[in-house]
Design an enzyme around this catalytic site. Structure first.
Site, mmCIF file in Angstrom:
data_model
loop_
_atom_site.group_PDB
_atom_site.id
_atom_site.type_symbol
_atom_site.label_atom_id
_atom_site.label_comp_id
_atom_site.label_asym_id
_atom_site.label_seq_id
_atom_site.Cartn_x
_atom_site.Cartn_y
_atom_site.Cartn_z
ATOM 1 N N LYS A 84 9.801 18.266 27.022
ATOM 2 C CA LYS A 84 10.920 17.605 26.331
ATOM 3 C C LYS A 84 12.202 18.418 26.527
ATOM 4 C CE LYS A 84 9.629 20.011 22.086
ATOM 5 N NZ LYS A 84 8.785 19.938 20.886
ATOM 6 N N ARG A 141 7.525 17.729 7.755
ATOM 7 C CA ARG A 141 8.662 17.260 8.540
ATOM 8 C C ARG A 141 8.387 15.817 8.950
ATOM 9 N NH1 ARG A 141 10.178 19.919 14.351
ATOM 10 N NH2 ARG A 141 8.085 19.085 14.727
ATOM 11 N N TYR A 157 38.951 38.701 22.335
ATOM 12 C CA TYR A 157 39.518 38.013 21.169
ATOM 13 C C TYR A 157 39.209 38.768 19.883
ATOM 14 C CZ TYR A 157 40.355 33.773 23.927
ATOM 15 O OH TYR A 157 40.797 32.865 24.849
ATOM 16 N N MET A 174 34.795 31.412 26.124
ATOM 17 C CA MET A 174 34.225 30.191 26.705
ATOM 18 C C MET A 174 33.737 30.412 28.138
ATOM 19 S SD MET A 174 35.903 26.403 27.079
ATOM 20 C CE MET A 174 36.298 26.238 25.348
#
Ligand SMILES: *Cc1c(COP(=O)(O)O)cnc(C)c1O
Length: 363
Positions: free
Chosen positions: A35, A133, A258, A306
């Site tokens: 999956k 679940r 950053y 990024m």
């Protein structure tokens, strides 16, 4: 040079991991779980690499149709079952097997009028043995089973459940789930299935007729501890790598990246690598998260951005622009990077973005 971020997928390693799963499973049949695009490795490539798998497990119809259209003829099980009753004609046409884990799915199945005569469907009926679940409670499970048999549409019924804590050794939860599953399904004459990768390794009592390994096929230790020899035989399937784009010297006390989240304790040599959270490298990786340059480790310095990360190369004077940098995979377990990023290997592997080029090797 085009952008060098690359995921190298080693199909021979996936085959080797499958062989280990197959060996551990004993007499049980093996459903290779592919999956989420085979946990980010490419579902079609992985399916083609595993002709010995007895079945494939995917999450949804779209994932199954992609495999069928590419010629994968093996049994495919929709682990998430049906999401909408309009999916039944495609499920029937492509001969897909379905998990039924909720009352709505059961009703939708019972209402569907198959095109083919006879009993076209193989259904995997799921018991909620304690994870809470998905799945039916024991009493609803017995009713659902009866309705499925009486529907006249079911050629074969497999009873299944799913563990919540199989990655822990000697979990009371695992014992209680197994006991409930056995009590609810024993003696009914159906095939049974419970084990994921972790249970395949730690809990032979749970192997039954079908095991469902996922993460171990991709070379990841499914256990919270690293103690069993079997686990150490798993080989990493994905190596995420890129290259050094820039190397510069900075004075003691200057910061990198950053928000000035890393400050050089002494004069430092900083390398910039072409990989970032836009590629699926985890933004929450902390200072000190390792990367591999050649056979040497270097530490993440400053926030992940990024398109780039920065690493401290102060101890690697020979490192230079163009050098290959491994983010995880061969030589650097993805589990380690996941732990430094507050997540699990599953998330990192499934999260590699399409901007990264995928390359397959089979040796
Ligand atoms: C994903 C999944 C598995 C495989 O789990 P791993 O921990 O990756 O081995 C097995 N069974 C079901 C129902 C699943 O959804």
């Amino acid at each position: 040079m085009s952008r060098p971020a690359e995921a190298l997928i080693n199909l021979a390693n996936i085959r080797s991991n499958f062989a280990l799963a197959n060996k551990l499973s004993g007499e049980a049949s093996v459903m290779a779980v592919i999956k989420a695009n085979a946990y980010g490795h490419g579902a079609l490539a992985v399916a083609r690499a595993l002709p010995e798998s007895d079945a494939f497990g995917v999450a949804c119809l779209a994932e199954a149709i992609e495999l069928r259209k590419a010629g994968i003829a093996k049994p495919i099980v929709l682990l998430g079952g049906v999401f909408d009753s309009t999916e039944w004609p495609d499920i029937e046409r492509h001969g897909l097997q379905v998990v039924i884990h909720a009352q709505e799915q059961l009703e939708s199945f019972l209402a569907y009028r198959p095109h083919q005569a006879g009993r076209p469907f193989v259904v995997w009926l799921k018991l909620d043995s304690g994870m809470h679940r998905l799945g039916f409670s024991p009493s609803a499970f017995a009713r659902a089973r009866r309705l499925l048999i009486d529907s006249g549409k079911v050629q074969d019924l497999v009873l299944m459940s799913h563990f919540a804590c199989a990655d822990e050794y000697q979990s009371a939860m695992t014992d209680s789930q197994l006991t409930l599953f056995k009590k609810t399904s024993d003696g009914l004459g159906h095939s049974l299935s419970m084990a994921n990768s972790a249970a395949l390794i730690t809990c032979p009592d749970s192997h039954f007729d079908w095991v469902r390994p996922g993460i171990m096929l991709y070379g990841v230790n499914p256990l919270t501890e690293q103690v069993l020899t079997e686990v150490s035989l798993l080989l990493p399937a994905m190596t995420l790598r890129s290259r050094l784009l820039d190397v510069r010297d900075i004075p003691a006390g200057d910061a990198v990246g950053y928000g000035e989240q890393w400050q050089a304790p002494k004069a430092a040599r900083i390398g910039t690598v072409a990989i970032g959270y836009g590629d699926g490298y985890p933004r929450h990786a902390v200072n000190g998260t390792p990367v591999l340059i050649g056979d040497k480790r270097a530490a993440l310095a400053g926030r992940v951005s990024m398109d780039y990360i920065s690493v401290d190369l102060s101890h690697l004077p020979e490192a230079q622009v163009g050098d290959e940098v491994v983010l995880w995979g061969e030589g650097l377990p993805v589990e380690e990077v996941a732990a430094m990023s507050g997540t699990i290997a599953y998330e990192l592997l499934t999260g590699v973005r399409s901007r990264v080029s995928f390359r397959y090797v089979d040796k």
